[in-house]
Design an enzyme around this catalytic site. Structure first.
Site, PDB file in Angstrom:
ATOM      1  N   GLY A  48       0.833  -1.196   0.000  1.00 12.62           N
ATOM      2  CA  GLY A  48       0.000   0.000   0.000  1.00 12.62           C
ATOM      3  C   GLY A  48       0.874   1.255   0.000  1.00 12.62           C
ATOM      4  N   ASN A  71      -3.236  -8.471  11.817  1.00 13.09           N
ATOM      5  CA  ASN A  71      -2.155  -7.499  11.680  1.00 13.09           C
ATOM      6  C   ASN A  71      -2.672  -6.088  11.850  1.00 13.09           C
ATOM      7  OD1 ASN A  71      -1.673  -5.606   9.120  1.00 13.09           O
ATOM      8  ND2 ASN A  71      -2.893  -7.365   8.429  1.00 13.09           N
ATOM      9  N   LEU A  75       0.041   0.516   7.270  1.00 14.62           N
ATOM     10  CA  LEU A  75       0.485   1.099   5.999  1.00 14.62           C
ATOM     11  C   LEU A  75       1.894   1.673   6.023  1.00 14.62           C
ATOM     12  CD1 LEU A  75      -2.759   2.799   4.662  1.00 14.62           C
ATOM     13  CD2 LEU A  75      -1.581   0.831   3.684  1.00 14.62           C
ATOM     14  N   CYS A 132      -9.042   2.320   4.360  1.00  8.31           N
ATOM     15  CA  CYS A 132      -8.318   3.252   5.254  1.00  8.31           C
ATOM     16  C   CYS A 132      -9.291   4.183   5.958  1.00  8.31           C
ATOM     17  CB  CYS A 132      -7.371   4.127   4.461  1.00  8.31           C
ATOM     18  SG  CYS A 132      -6.595   3.282   3.156  1.00  8.31           S
ATOM     19  N   ILE A 193     -11.273  -9.849  -1.020  1.00 14.46           N
ATOM     20  CA  ILE A 193     -11.583  -8.873   0.004  1.00 14.46           C
ATOM     21  C   ILE A 193     -10.309  -8.425   0.728  1.00 14.46           C
ATOM     22  CG2 ILE A 193     -13.914  -9.736   0.525  1.00 14.46           C
ATOM     23  CD1 ILE A 193     -12.728 -11.330   2.886  1.00 14.46           C
ATOM     24  N   GLY A 246      -7.272 -16.005   2.112  1.00 15.48           N
ATOM     25  CA  GLY A 246      -7.040 -17.364   2.586  1.00 15.48           C
ATOM     26  C   GLY A 246      -6.587 -18.372   1.557  1.00 15.48           C
ATOM     27  N   GLY A 267      -1.937 -13.792  -0.210  1.00 16.72           N
ATOM     28  CA  GLY A 267      -1.341 -12.915   0.796  1.00 16.72           C
ATOM     29  C   GLY A 267      -0.574 -13.679   1.849  1.00 16.72           C
ATOM     30  N   THR A 268      -1.245 -13.969   2.965  1.00 14.92           N
ATOM     31  CA  THR A 268      -0.618 -14.576   4.139  1.00 14.92           C
ATOM     32  C   THR A 268       0.194 -15.835   3.801  1.00 14.92           C
ATOM     33  OG1 THR A 268      -2.401 -13.645   5.450  1.00 14.92           O
ATOM     34  CG2 THR A 268      -1.159 -15.422   6.464  1.00 14.92           C
TER      35      THR A 268
HETATM   36  C1  LIG Z   1       0.829  -7.860   6.838  1.00 17.49           C
HETATM   37  C2  LIG Z   1      -0.274  -7.450   5.901  1.00 17.49           C
HETATM   38  C3  LIG Z   1      -0.229  -6.197   5.286  1.00 17.49           C
HETATM   39  C4  LIG Z   1      -1.264  -5.795   4.415  1.00 17.49           C
HETATM   40  N1  LIG Z   1      -1.187  -4.572   3.794  1.00 17.49           N
HETATM   41  C5  LIG Z   1      -2.157  -4.213   2.906  1.00 17.49           C
HETATM   42  C6  LIG Z   1      -2.069  -2.980   2.197  1.00 17.49           C
HETATM   43  O1  LIG Z   1      -1.108  -2.216   2.341  1.00 17.49           O
HETATM   44  N2  LIG Z   1      -3.085  -2.652   1.348  1.00 17.49           N
HETATM   45  C7  LIG Z   1      -4.160  -3.486   1.145  1.00 17.49           C
HETATM   46  O2  LIG Z   1      -5.053  -3.145   0.355  1.00 17.49           O
HETATM   47  N3  LIG Z   1      -4.245  -4.684   1.777  1.00 17.49           N
HETATM   48  C8  LIG Z   1      -3.278  -5.058   2.651  1.00 17.49           C
HETATM   49  N4  LIG Z   1      -3.360  -6.268   3.284  1.00 17.49           N
HETATM   50  C9  LIG Z   1      -4.491  -7.178   2.977  1.00 17.49           C
HETATM   51  C10 LIG Z   1      -4.091  -8.223   1.926  1.00 17.49           C
HETATM   52  O3  LIG Z   1      -3.703  -7.617   0.711  1.00 17.49           O
HETATM   53  C11 LIG Z   1      -5.246  -9.225   1.675  1.00 17.49           C
HETATM   54  O4  LIG Z   1      -6.374  -8.513   1.198  1.00 17.49           O
HETATM   55  C12 LIG Z   1      -5.640  -9.990   2.928  1.00 17.49           C
HETATM   56  O5  LIG Z   1      -4.488 -10.335   3.685  1.00 17.49           O
HETATM   57  C13 LIG Z   1      -6.428 -11.263   2.630  1.00 17.49           C
HETATM   58  O6  LIG Z   1      -5.657 -12.183   1.885  1.00 17.49           O
HETATM   59  P1  LIG Z   1      -4.866 -13.437   2.557  1.00 17.49           P
HETATM   60  O7  LIG Z   1      -5.856 -14.132   3.445  1.00 17.49           O
HETATM   61  O8  LIG Z   1      -4.402 -14.255   1.390  1.00 17.49           O
HETATM   62  O9  LIG Z   1      -3.738 -12.856   3.337  1.00 17.49           O
HETATM   63  C14 LIG Z   1      -2.345  -6.678   4.159  1.00 17.49           C
HETATM   64  C15 LIG Z   1      -2.379  -7.947   4.785  1.00 17.49           C
HETATM   65  C16 LIG Z   1      -1.363  -8.337   5.646  1.00 17.49           C
HETATM   66  C17 LIG Z   1      -1.436  -9.708   6.276  1.00 17.49           C
END
Ligand SMILES: Cc1cc2nc3c(=O)[nH]c(=O)nc-3n(C[C@H](O)[C@H](O)[C@H](O)COP(=O)(O)O)c2cc1C
Length: 305
Positions: A48, A71, A75, A132, A193, A246, A267-268
């Site tokens: 971000g 988390n 940002l 945000c 999402i 997920g 992501g994670t």
């Molecule tokens: C450590 C961390 C930082 C994240 N930073 C952002 C971000 O800067 N901007 C954003 O839109 N989503 C951010 N997210 C959300 C992820 O892009 C994603 O939407 C969310 O983690 C769900 O996907 P996942 O279950 O595969 O992790 C962040 C998630 C994590 C875990």
């Protein structure tokens, strides 16, 4: 042997495959380059990015949960100018399709960063994070109201000419209403999402574990919520969607495609399996070959009735 085509398109943006990192979980890719070439991915969504650099929240910023993590990174990022001068060249050298995830505290912030990125032809799309807090509205997230979500997307649309993707917050009563507001305001596609609001208590200190009290839940725990939202929005609007939440393996990713996603973000899972994205790309090829399907596009939304 049939020709296997796993290319896709999102809001007019052509991708050679449907797999990309979720913003904030892959940095700018430098750390992952020792495992594989970032150019192998369909696109790269960067951390971000805000107008000015940010330090983020106080530690601890992460709490483990049974099937994911919370988390409150807040940002942390280098700001748009350093992103362009110091981070973008690496991605360009590796021939990545770059999607910039952008954030702000006010509509003016979003408009200013969109204008700056419009001048940067190596950024193919912006993904507008509307999760945000809207500082002028007392910290309520832009993405939880159709009017505030629409205000942000309209302001970005005026300044940004290429592909505009709105990334929605799941922390709402009716995701379809927010999705419609974003599409009607000029978004070409949606990412569904962002994290789900949650919390954790430190029983020894008898207070919330994260200094901000709440944080964003991500990982396998949120997959059913994310899938349901992709399905509902696809069914109601037919919009182009990037599904995220997920995904840990190819089978998870395919569920999102069948629920109506044109592409997926991971992501994670990157944190505990750095090779997860190339594995998912390979999984798509294998599935199509084994099932004698020539194009991934045939599977988008097949489960939506
Ligand atoms: C450590 C961390 C930082 C994240 N930073 C952002 C971000 O800067 N901007 C954003 O839109 N989503 C951010 N997210 C959300 C992820 O892009 C994603 O939407 C969310 O983690 C769900 O996907 P996942 O279950 O595969 O992790 C962040 C998630 C994590 C875990």
């Amino acid at each position: 042997m049939i020709n296997i085509d796993i290319s896709t398109a999102v809001g007019g943006l052509k991708l050679k495959n449907p797999v990309m990192p979720a913003s904030g979980t892959w940095g700018y890719g430098e750390e992952y380059a020792e495992f594989y070439n970032p150019g192998e991915l369909g696109a790269v969504v960067v951390k971000g990015t805000t107008l000015e650099p940010r330090h983020g929240n106080e530690p601890p910023r992460i709490a483990e949960t049974p099937a994911g993590m919370l988390n409150s990174v807040g940002l942390q990022n280098v700001g748009v100018e350093k992103f362009i001068s110091e981070k973008l060249p690496f991605l360009k050298d590796n021939k990545c399709v770059v999607i910039a995830n952008i954030a702000g505290d006010s509509i003016d912030d979003y408009a200013a960063i969109a204008e700056r990125l419009d001048a940067e032809k190596d950024v193919s799309a912006v993904e507008v994070n509307i999760s945000c807090p809207n500082v002028s509205k007392g910290g309520i997230a832009f993405g939880v109201g159709a009017d505030t979500a629409s205000g942000v997307i309209k302001s970005v649309r005026k300044k940004y000419k290429r592909v505009l993707i709105a990334k929605l917050s799941p922390n709402v009563t009716d995701i379809v209403e927010i999705a419609r507001a974003c599409i009607d305001s000029g978004a070409d596609a949606l990412t569904l999402i962002n994290t789900v609001k949650g919390m954790s208590i430190d029983i020894n200190n008898r207070k919330p574990l994260l200094p901000n009290c709440t944080g964003g839940l991500s990982g396998p725990a949120i997959k059913p919520i994310a899938l349901r939202m992709v399905y509902e929005v696809k069914k109601a609007t037919g919009a182009d969607i990037i599904g995220v939440g997920g995904i840990e393996c190819f089978e998870d990713a395919l569920e999102f495609i069948m629920a109506g996603a044109n592409a997926v973000q991971v992501g994670t899972a990157n944190f505990y399996n750095p090779l997860v994205m190339p594995e998912i790309i390979g999984g798509f090829r294998k599935y199509l070959a084994e099932n004698k399907i020539s194009s991934l596009k045939e599977l988008i939304g097949v489960a939506v009735h």
